[in-house]
Scaffold this active site. Structure first.
Site, short mmCIF file in Angstrom:
data_model
loop_
_atom_site.label_atom_id
_atom_site.label_comp_id
_atom_site.label_asym_id
_atom_site.label_seq_id
_atom_site.Cartn_x
_atom_site.Cartn_y
_atom_site.Cartn_z
N HIS A 44 67.98 -23.03 21.29
CA HIS A 44 68.26 -22.58 19.92
C HIS A 44 69.70 -22.12 19.69
O HIS A 44 70.08 -21.88 18.55
CB HIS A 44 67.32 -21.44 19.52
C1 UD1 Z 1 69.46 -15.46 16.04
C2 UD1 Z 1 70.60 -14.73 16.74
C3 UD1 Z 1 70.65 -15.15 18.21
C4 UD1 Z 1 69.30 -14.95 18.87
C5 UD1 Z 1 68.20 -15.63 18.08
C6 UD1 Z 1 66.86 -15.29 18.67
C7 UD1 Z 1 72.57 -14.24 15.36
C8 UD1 Z 1 73.96 -14.64 15.05
N1 UD1 Z 1 71.89 -15.08 16.16
O1 UD1 Z 1 69.75 -16.84 16.07
O2 UD1 Z 1 71.61 -14.36 18.89
O3 UD1 Z 1 69.35 -15.50 20.17
O4 UD1 Z 1 68.24 -15.18 16.71
O5 UD1 Z 1 65.90 -16.23 18.35
O6 UD1 Z 1 72.11 -13.20 14.92
N2 UD1 Z 1 64.77 -19.83 10.61
C9 UD1 Z 1 63.54 -20.08 10.04
N3 UD1 Z 1 62.57 -19.12 10.17
C10 UD1 Z 1 62.75 -17.94 10.82
C11 UD1 Z 1 64.01 -17.71 11.41
C12 UD1 Z 1 65.01 -18.66 11.29
O7 UD1 Z 1 63.32 -21.10 9.43
O8 UD1 Z 1 61.81 -17.13 10.89
C13 UD1 Z 1 65.82 -20.86 10.48
C14 UD1 Z 1 66.59 -20.72 9.16
O9 UD1 Z 1 66.99 -21.97 8.74
C15 UD1 Z 1 67.80 -19.94 9.60
C16 UD1 Z 1 68.07 -20.52 10.98
O10 UD1 Z 1 66.76 -20.71 11.53
O11 UD1 Z 1 68.88 -20.09 8.72
C17 UD1 Z 1 68.89 -19.65 11.88
O12 UD1 Z 1 68.35 -18.32 11.93
P1 UD1 Z 1 69.31 -17.09 12.29
O13 UD1 Z 1 68.49 -15.87 12.40
O14 UD1 Z 1 70.49 -17.06 11.40
O15 UD1 Z 1 69.86 -17.50 13.72
P2 UD1 Z 1 69.08 -17.85 15.06
O16 UD1 Z 1 69.51 -19.18 15.50
O17 UD1 Z 1 67.63 -17.58 14.90
N1 UDP Z 2 59.66 -16.15 22.99
C1 UDP Z 2 58.40 -16.10 22.41
N2 UDP Z 2 57.91 -17.26 21.86
C2 UDP Z 2 58.60 -18.43 21.85
C3 UDP Z 2 59.89 -18.45 22.45
C4 UDP Z 2 60.40 -17.29 22.99
O1 UDP Z 2 57.74 -15.07 22.41
O2 UDP Z 2 58.09 -19.42 21.33
C5 UDP Z 2 60.20 -14.90 23.56
C6 UDP Z 2 60.70 -15.03 24.98
O3 UDP Z 2 59.62 -14.88 25.88
C7 UDP Z 2 61.70 -13.90 25.05
C8 UDP Z 2 62.28 -13.87 23.66
O4 UDP Z 2 61.36 -14.54 22.82
O5 UDP Z 2 61.06 -12.66 25.28
C9 UDP Z 2 63.60 -14.58 23.66
O6 UDP Z 2 64.00 -14.81 22.36
P1 UDP Z 2 65.02 -15.95 21.98
O7 UDP Z 2 65.10 -16.97 23.04
O8 UDP Z 2 64.68 -16.36 20.61
O9 UDP Z 2 66.39 -15.12 21.86
P2 UDP Z 2 67.49 -14.67 22.92
O10 UDP Z 2 66.82 -13.94 24.03
O11 UDP Z 2 68.20 -15.90 23.37
O12 UDP Z 2 68.38 -13.82 22.10
#
Ligand code: UD1
Ligand code: UDP
Length: 360
Positions: free
Chosen positions: A206
């Site tokens: 992601h």
């Molecule tokens: C964010 C964090 C990242 C973290 C990740 C955990 C920042 C800059 N990034 O990245 O550090 O590792 O969360 O998962 O804060 N979206 C949906 N539904 C949701 C959430 C997101 O559709 O419930 C889609 C939307 O199009 C959104 C895009 O994902 O614009 C990105 O979401 P965003 O929270 O901005 O960044 P992440 O890639 O999730």
């Molecule tokens: N995780 C989860 N369901 C999923 C994918 C990840 O519960 O489908 C959990 C994973 O076990 C870990 C956390 O989400 O505890 C990690 O989140 P993510 O990879 O989104 O973010 P990051 O740690 O890279 O910020």
């Protein structure tokens, strides 16, 4: 004492669940402010239900947009909430835009700010997380560092030793606490997906640096498609990655793509995988806690002790990933280290954090 906890993204719900439990046990008033950054039920709601994290006292429903826009909107809204709630301290987790917005709002109002997962560095300011971490640490009062490396990083940046509290990693606490609940689930995710124990790879992707560059994302999925001809790959798909693979028409027909799963199913999938392929921060550690080797598809990682211990290996995504990945996979599975070290504390980080906050 009243704490406002600011969270918004999936990994923060998991981290906060561990600490919040201790706040409750010790009778500390906690107001949970959800920024809304993650909002799908499988990215947010499920964690509150499954992990017994109390529902947010307020959800700001702020998500999407460019970084400045998202962070700015959160900052404005959080400031209003803090003015109204008048907490003694604000608590933030990790390195997301919700973390930075919370940190800025609290520090501008001169409210003591405490940061869980302080000191993590990948030394690449092109990643949004690094900017969020560095700025948040420099605004924080208590810096809860999970590792000796993180503590070292904070000292190197001149942050006062009195503020640094090396407590271990709350994600280790979470694994210890929730693994028995995962084991007790009536319906096993492995049965649902028809997976045999230790005969599949678990993958997640992601990160912005992998999903924002089409040629890298295409190459990652080409490599996964090739690998999964021999060993099934299960991939709970992050919504960000889903949007990108759909818009690029990337083929995923050999991969078992599933919707994001709850934490208990994720722990179970991790535990019984033979290998993890990821760019997640949290999953790198969870695979180690499960004794499963991990390949991290990034140029750098904050959790470098796992690289040093041989449990994790960094694989930069290049145009020949499809050719090299099977070689790294075989090497990693053949040379998995045996013993486990206590790299992330003793599972009492949450207790230490709350005790330290109470003593202020
Ligand atoms: C964010 C964090 C990242 C973290 C990740 C955990 C920042 C800059 N990034 O990245 O550090 O590792 O969360 O998962 O804060 N979206 C949906 N539904 C949701 C959430 C997101 O559709 O419930 C889609 C939307 O199009 C959104 C895009 O994902 O614009 C990105 O979401 P965003 O929270 O901005 O960044 P992440 O890639 O999730
Ligand atoms: N995780 C989860 N369901 C999923 C994918 C990840 O519960 O489908 C959990 C994973 O076990 C870990 C956390 O989400 O505890 C990690 O989140 P993510 O990879 O989104 O973010 P990051 O740690 O890279 O910020």
């Amino acid at each position: 004492m009243k704490i406002v906890t600011i969270i918004g993204a999936r990994p923060q719900f998991i981290k906060a669940a561990s600490v919040s439990k201790v706040f409750r046990k010790k009778g500390i008033e906690e107001f949970i402010l959800h920024t809304g950054q993650h909002y799908d039920s499988e990215m947010s709601g499920i964690f509150f239900k499954e992990l017994d994290l109390k529902s947010p006292d307020l959800n700001l429903h702020i998500h999407g947009g460019l970084h400045g826009q998202q962070t700015g909107r959160m900052l404005e809204a959080i400031e209003n909430v803090l003015l109204q709630e008048k907490p003694d301290r604000v608590l933030v987790y990790g390195d997301t835009n919700s973390t930075l917005a919370g940190a800025l709002a609290a520090s501008k109002l001169h409210i003591p700010l405490d940061h869980v997962e302080a000191g993590m560095r990948c030394f690449n300011k092109k990643t949004p997380e690094e900017v969020n971490r560095v700025l948040t640490d420099h605004l924080s009062t208590l810096l809860f560092s999970p590792t000796t490396t993180a503590t070292y990083n904070l000292k190197q940046e001149g942050l006062g030793e009195d503020h640094i509290k090396e407590v271990g990693d709350v994600m280790y606490d979470a694994v210890l606490h929730f693994k028995p609940l995962a084991a007790a689930k009536e319906e096993s995710i492995l049965d649902l997906l028809k997976l045999q124990k230790k005969s599949y790879y678990l993958a997640t992707i992601h990160r912005a640096e992998n999903t924002n560059t089409p040629k890298l994302l295409i190459e990652i999925f080409r490599a996964f498609e090739t690998l999964s001809k021999d060993v099934p790959i299960v991939l709970p798909l992050h919504p960000r990655t889903k949007e990108k693979i759909e818009s690029l028409n990337i083929t995923t027909k050999n991969i078992t793509i599933i919707n994001p799963v709850g934490y208990l199913d994720m722990l179970w999938l991790t535990h019984y995988a033979s290998l993890v392929l990821t760019d997640s921060g949290g999953l790198q550690k969870e695979s180690y806690f499960a004794g499963v080797p991990c390949l991290t598809l990034r140029d750098e990682t904050e959790w470098i002790e796992l690289i040093e211990a041989g449990w994790n290996k960094l694989i930069p995504v290049t145009k020949n990933l499809t050719d090299v990945l099977p070689v790294y996979v075989n090497e990693m599975i053949t040379n998995t280290p045996k013993g486990q070290l206590f790299l992330y504390g003793k599972g009492d980080a949450s207790e230490k954090i709350v005790d330290c906050i109470i003593s202020q």
